[in-house]
Design a protein around this motif. Sequence first.
Motif, PDB file in Angstrom:
ATOM      1  N   ASN A   1       3.896  10.575  13.057  1.00 38.54           N
ATOM      2  CA  ASN A   1       2.742  10.175  12.236  1.00 38.54           C
ATOM      3  C   ASN A   1       1.489   9.863  13.042  1.00 38.54           C
ATOM      4  O   ASN A   1       0.547   9.277  12.506  1.00 38.54           O
TER       5      ASN A   1
ATOM      6  N   TRP B   1       6.068   1.804   2.305  1.00 39.53           N
ATOM      7  CA  TRP B   1       6.723   3.083   2.599  1.00 39.53           C
ATOM      8  C   TRP B   1       5.696   4.210   2.596  1.00 39.53           C
ATOM      9  O   TRP B   1       5.664   5.053   3.491  1.00 39.53           O
ATOM     10  N   HIS B   2       4.837   4.224   1.590  1.00 39.30           N
ATOM     11  CA  HIS B   2       3.803   5.270   1.517  1.00 39.30           C
ATOM     12  C   HIS B   2       2.725   5.052   2.581  1.00 39.30           C
ATOM     13  O   HIS B   2       2.232   6.018   3.175  1.00 39.30           O
TER      14      HIS B   2
ATOM     15  N   THR C   1      -1.257   9.512   5.787  1.00 40.77           N
ATOM     16  CA  THR C   1      -2.077  10.628   5.301  1.00 40.77           C
ATOM     17  C   THR C   1      -2.946  10.098   4.166  1.00 40.77           C
ATOM     18  O   THR C   1      -2.640   9.048   3.570  1.00 40.77           O
TER      19      THR C   1
ATOM     20  N   ARG D   1       3.093   6.558   6.068  1.00 42.47           N
ATOM     21  CA  ARG D   1       3.055   8.024   6.225  1.00 42.47           C
ATOM     22  C   ARG D   1       1.745   8.464   6.868  1.00 42.47           C
ATOM     23  O   ARG D   1       1.635   9.550   7.391  1.00 42.47           O
TER      24      ARG D   1
ATOM     25  N   PRO E   1       6.207   1.158  12.978  1.00 41.70           N
ATOM     26  CA  PRO E   1       5.540   2.362  12.457  1.00 41.70           C
ATOM     27  C   PRO E   1       4.168   2.608  13.078  1.00 41.70           C
ATOM     28  O   PRO E   1       3.681   3.734  13.068  1.00 41.70           O
TER      29      PRO E   1
ATOM     30  N   GLU F   1      -0.878   9.864   0.847  1.00 39.10           N
ATOM     31  CA  GLU F   1       0.102   8.766   0.836  1.00 39.10           C
ATOM     32  C   GLU F   1      -0.599   7.414   0.846  1.00 39.10           C
ATOM     33  O   GLU F   1      -0.103   6.439   0.272  1.00 39.10           O
ATOM     34  N   ASN F   2      -1.752   7.349   1.483  1.00 41.46           N
ATOM     35  CA  ASN F   2      -2.520   6.109   1.492  1.00 41.46           C
ATOM     36  C   ASN F   2      -2.955   5.729   0.078  1.00 41.46           C
ATOM     37  O   ASN F   2      -2.937   4.548  -0.299  1.00 41.46           O
TER      38      ASN F   2
ATOM     39  N   ARG G   1      12.214  -1.541   2.098  1.00 45.39           N
ATOM     40  CA  ARG G   1      11.395  -0.355   1.790  1.00 45.39           C
ATOM     41  C   ARG G   1      12.273   0.785   1.300  1.00 45.39           C
ATOM     42  O   ARG G   1      11.952   1.448   0.314  1.00 45.39           O
ATOM     43  N   ASN G   2      13.377   1.028   1.989  1.00 44.02           N
ATOM     44  CA  ASN G   2      14.261   2.122   1.597  1.00 44.02           C
ATOM     45  C   ASN G   2      14.890   1.884   0.235  1.00 44.02           C
ATOM     46  O   ASN G   2      15.105   2.828  -0.533  1.00 44.02           O
TER      47      ASN G   2
ATOM     48  N   HIS H   1      -1.980  10.215  14.124  1.00 45.53           N
ATOM     49  CA  HIS H   1      -3.048  10.922  13.420  1.00 45.53           C
ATOM     50  C   HIS H   1      -4.013  11.573  14.410  1.00 45.53           C
ATOM     51  O   HIS H   1      -3.845  11.485  15.640  1.00 45.53           O
TER      52      HIS H   1
END
Length: 671
Positions: A605, A432-433, A438, A436, A571, A441-442, A410-411, A607
């Motif tokens: 992260n 990666w997105h 949000t 996040r 994550p 980013e989704n 991913r990085n 929510h």
Amino acid sequence: METDGPDVVFSAKELELRLLGPMKLMRRGVAVPLPPSRKVRALLAYLALTPGSVPRERLCHLLWQVPSDPRGELRWSLSKIRLLMDTDGRKRVITANDRISLDLEDCDIDARHIQEARRRGIGNLDLEALRPIAGRCGGDLLEGVEIDNSPAFEHWLTSVRSEFRLYALEIAAEIGKKTPVGGEDGLPAARQWLDLAPLDADANLRFLAELSRRRMGDACNRHLDAAARLFADEGEDFAPIREAWERLRPLSRQPAVVVVSDGVGRPSEPIHVTVARRASIAVMPFRELVAGGAGRNDLGSAVAHDVISKLARLRSLFVIARGSVFAIAGEGLELPEIGRRLGVDYVATGFLEQHELGIAVNVEVAEAATAHIVWTERFEARAAEHFAVVDEISNSIVSSIAAEIENEERNRAILKPPDSLDAWEAYHRGLWHMFRFTAEENERAAEFFRLSTRLDPTFSRAHAGLSFTHWQRAFQRWGDRDGETRDALKAAGQSLLVDDQNPAAHWSMGRALWLTGDHDQAVRALEHSVLLSPNFALGHYALSFVHAQSGDPAAAITASDYSRLLSPYDPLLFGMLGTRAIALIRLDAFEEAADWAIKAAARPNAHVHILAIAAHCLALAGRLSEARSYAARIRLQKPDYRTDNFLDAFHFTPDVIARYRQVAALIGLAT
């Protein structure tokens, strides 16, 4: 069981139901004509394979979405099943509290025999037990019972068929491994395995060994050529199999069982797809350290073998088979040379120390080309039995290796220009997105997953990732819930279509089915994901998520704990912790639930729904000051958020909903 003509079968059971291959029913050995209605046969099979009782509403939804009177259609079908199944005044169709079940006592059902064998563990059975079970694998489940315009039944049938194909393959592979090479049954066993898994490296090597043992050199060469063409047509690399055969061929004439890897039913050699690559890894045997230096490598090799097998079952990486790795293990090669010889991106190495109470393993994963260490960790396990130690240690190693390489990929992908990405890189850029969490980013994640599926339509995990972005939009109300649910189901279905052996495909389908409210089918799909790969942490977490709300809360806690054991830095760790909290609420453990909810809300992260879990759990525990502080954090993020939004997102049972509503006014989240 013996036969006397095509219609008479002598059996100890009063009723026999054959669901594999064309459906058959026999009463005291005499064939019973089945009704022409496919829906009657489908209903009988569904009830026979579904444990416990089933709500009438679900059966109506399963088979009769179009008729104006689905309950009437169901009653008519059940009357036909009663005529088939009832014997000597014994009523086998049980109706109670608007639920339906079958009394299957003294019934012989082929599919259930296979399920029971799978539950006991195929690897634990000897040949004498395996062969009659294999004889029951007489074709696809419910051949000829496909039904048009019944999508719920089509999904169920597709799912259970894939399960039984997997079972048949596991049984054939186990028979192939345990049958001595060159024996009377050796060649038929090898051929059966190969027929079911033509792209499996171990199956091909076993078949070649049988031919060679019989001095059928021309047949060996013909098979090598034909298999190479098949692999080429499928975009897969046959060279490692040819090379492995060259190494094994001198041994194949000896009267012994060929030792093959344990990647049952899957290609254990790396398969280099022409369009999309996948990160590849070689796991070298772990050196055993004893006083005075290195000792024997038996246990270190066993741990490495177990790691190889379990990594392969995750299907997220290309994993070099044991035969290829172990063949060069004693040559003292440096990492770059190992990488060149085996064609891999990463190499895992390590050493093992035994002590009185267990073992410790130090593991490193390095980039093969540069020898740069990506990750290193020490694992310890205490157990009385070596088998238990190996299993515990290898589970931890597998999950860590997969997670660290995924993170590295991913990085790496995030640093590349979007227009230069291949399918693999686009997928990891999407992850990666996605992580996040949000709305913005989704959306970016969905774009990269779509790019990945365009670059390689056969990349199952990219379709699963796309399904997850639709799931997020539905769950978080970032879009139209019904529309996003349909899109989540569609993408999950595509993931299953291109690779129904990928645990991520069944995971995405299970989550999508949860959105529809179909708890039982969601659980079934998620259980299949962890059946395919017991080390698939997200599958265990999703099971915890579903059970915590309306299933078995104790099972939810167990699944949550196991998912965190497999992936302690995931994550989605906030979700793993949060589901444990809401399961504890259902067990009236309010104080413990509050503590776990606080841990969930503290994760990066987390929510707004995770904050709501903390607020409500704390309120139920009587810790109102802390609960109000979380309510204030919620209002900062979403000023209009109320308990109704929280309850609407989940599928809680009525008693739990009442509890949450009781405390909502106390913390300022009531409507």
